[in-house]
Design an enzyme around this catalytic site. Structure first.
Site, short mmCIF file in Angstrom:
data_model
loop_
_atom_site.label_atom_id
_atom_site.label_comp_id
_atom_site.label_asym_id
_atom_site.label_seq_id
_atom_site.Cartn_x
_atom_site.Cartn_y
_atom_site.Cartn_z
N GLY A 150 -0.34 -0.20 -8.98
CA GLY A 150 -1.11 -0.90 -10.00
C GLY A 150 -1.19 -0.14 -11.31
O GLY A 150 -1.28 -0.73 -12.39
N ASP A 167 -9.58 -4.35 -7.06
CA ASP A 167 -10.12 -4.32 -5.70
C ASP A 167 -9.47 -3.14 -4.98
O ASP A 167 -8.56 -3.31 -4.16
CB ASP A 167 -9.81 -5.64 -4.99
CG ASP A 167 -10.26 -5.61 -3.54
OD1 ASP A 167 -9.75 -6.44 -2.73
OD2 ASP A 167 -11.09 -4.75 -3.19
N1 SAM Z 1 -12.36 -4.91 -0.45
C1 SAM Z 1 -12.17 -3.72 0.29
C2 SAM Z 1 -12.77 -2.50 -0.37
O1 SAM Z 1 -13.24 -2.60 -1.48
O2 SAM Z 1 -12.78 -1.46 0.26
C3 SAM Z 1 -10.70 -3.51 0.52
C4 SAM Z 1 -9.93 -3.16 -0.68
S1 SAM Z 1 -8.23 -3.41 -0.49
C5 SAM Z 1 -7.87 -3.20 1.19
C6 SAM Z 1 -7.70 -1.90 -1.25
C7 SAM Z 1 -6.22 -1.94 -1.47
O3 SAM Z 1 -5.85 -1.14 -2.58
C8 SAM Z 1 -5.42 -1.40 -0.28
O4 SAM Z 1 -4.69 -2.44 0.30
C9 SAM Z 1 -4.52 -0.31 -0.89
O5 SAM Z 1 -3.23 -0.28 -0.32
C10 SAM Z 1 -4.49 -0.75 -2.34
N2 SAM Z 1 -4.14 0.32 -3.30
C11 SAM Z 1 -4.52 1.61 -3.28
N3 SAM Z 1 -3.99 2.27 -4.32
C12 SAM Z 1 -3.24 1.36 -5.02
C13 SAM Z 1 -2.45 1.42 -6.21
N4 SAM Z 1 -2.30 2.59 -6.89
N5 SAM Z 1 -1.84 0.30 -6.64
C14 SAM Z 1 -1.99 -0.88 -5.96
N6 SAM Z 1 -2.72 -1.01 -4.82
C15 SAM Z 1 -3.34 0.11 -4.36
#
Ligand code: SAM
Length: 287
Positions: A150, A167
């Site tokens: 991201g 998120d």
């Molecule tokens: N709603 C829940 C919470 O707030 O804990 C779940 C959040 S969701 C599962 C978080 C997501 O962010 C994960 O699937 C993770 O792989 C993703 N994530 C972490 N770092 C990231 C990055 N640099 N770019 C995109 N996605 C990322």
């Protein structure tokens, strides 16, 4: 299924997931079934079926969302910006691997594009297949799954989105950079005129430093910044915070227009969630 994970242990009462919250705080969940587990290039991914919270997504041993209360967080981080923005058409979700946020955003007819930038495709696939209570088996043609970082994506976007929702998981591992000022600066540039950015800003109880820093960073960029909260039982301390930055003056009357199907959010919640406890207000003022 063999206990392949370092995060699970078995005793006379069964299998337990123990989340190491802080040095002196651990939270254990009794597990019925290990539904899925895999070490992806980014993190350890599990879908567990627990006795008290139903199915849960667990990343590197930390509970991310559950079928029991995932709707609270996913509705709160989605419906507030999407209701307060007068005409959200293009939405960007950073993270959101459980697909719950994209599922809520797809309830808005005027939204014609939902770009979801998730670093780990394993999480999306696991949640679509094994966590339908949260993902809803999302299959909306407006949702574009973009598997990548991201931070990189935000650098390349310019004045493209009406609403951006971050998120993210906690500020560790791949999500650490999703709390940096430079990331928010790039997201500010990625928003169209009148755009709204919301990010989850951790617990006002256990992570007040992260909450404050996020609020200060957003306030340094946006003319209008507000913090709102909700109670999410699976998150440490229960109370959780969300920071909203808006490029335009917010028309608070728009909360009266909320009419989407939801389990937790309603007009009253939309209007009251920005009312903060005194200690949170004092924290934000730097007291
Ligand atoms: N709603 C829940 C919470 O707030 O804990 C779940 C959040 S969701 C599962 C978080 C997501 O962010 C994960 O699937 C993770 O792989 C993703 N994530 C972490 N770092 C990231 C990055 N640099 N770019 C995109 N996605 C990322």
């Amino acid at each position: 299924m063999k206990l392949m994970s370092d995060y699970l242990h078995e005793d006379s009462e069964g299998i337990w997931l123990t989340e190491k919250e802080r040095d002196n705080l651990r939270i254990s969940y009794r597990i019925k079934e290990i539904v899925f587990q895999h070490q992806s290039p980014f993190q350890h991914v599990m879908i567990l079926d627990s006795f008290d919270f139903g199915r849960m997504l667990v990343l590197d041993g930390v509970v991310q969302t559950t079928s029991m209360d995932g709707h609270i967080y996913n509705e709160m981080i989605s419906h507030i910006p999407l209701t307060l923005h007068p005409d959200p058409q293009k939405v960007l979700i950073i993270g959101g691997g459980d697909c719950g946020v994209a599922r809520e955003a797809s309830k808005y007819e005027n939204v014609n594009q939902i770009d979801m930038v998730e670093i780990d495709e394993t999480v999306v696939k696991a949640c679509l297949e094994h966590l339908p209570a949260v993902s809803g088996g999302l299959a909306d043609p407006r949702v574009n799954f973009i598997f990548g970082d991201g931070v990189e994506f935000a650098r390349r976007s310019h004045e493209k989105y009406d609403v951006i929702i971050v998120d993210s998981s906690d500020p560790v591992g791949p999500a650490k950079q999703l709390f940096e000022l430079s990331f928010y600066e790039n997201l500010f540039q990625a928003l169209k005129h009148g755009g709204i950015l919301v990010c989850q800003s951790q617990s006002p109880i256990f992570h007040a430093d992260v909450m404050n820093e996020t609020y200060q960073r957003m306030s340094s960029l946006f003319p209008h910044t507000n913090l709102y909260s909700a109670v999410v039982p699976t998150y440490p301390g229960g109370m959780w915070s969300f920071t909203l930055g808006s490029k335009a003056e917010i028309d608070w009357q728009r909360t009266e227009m909320f009419q989407k199907s939801a389990v937790y959010v309603n007009k009253g919640i939309l209007q009251r969630c920005f009312q903060l406890p005194q200690f949170v207000k004092d924290n934000l003022k730097g007291n």
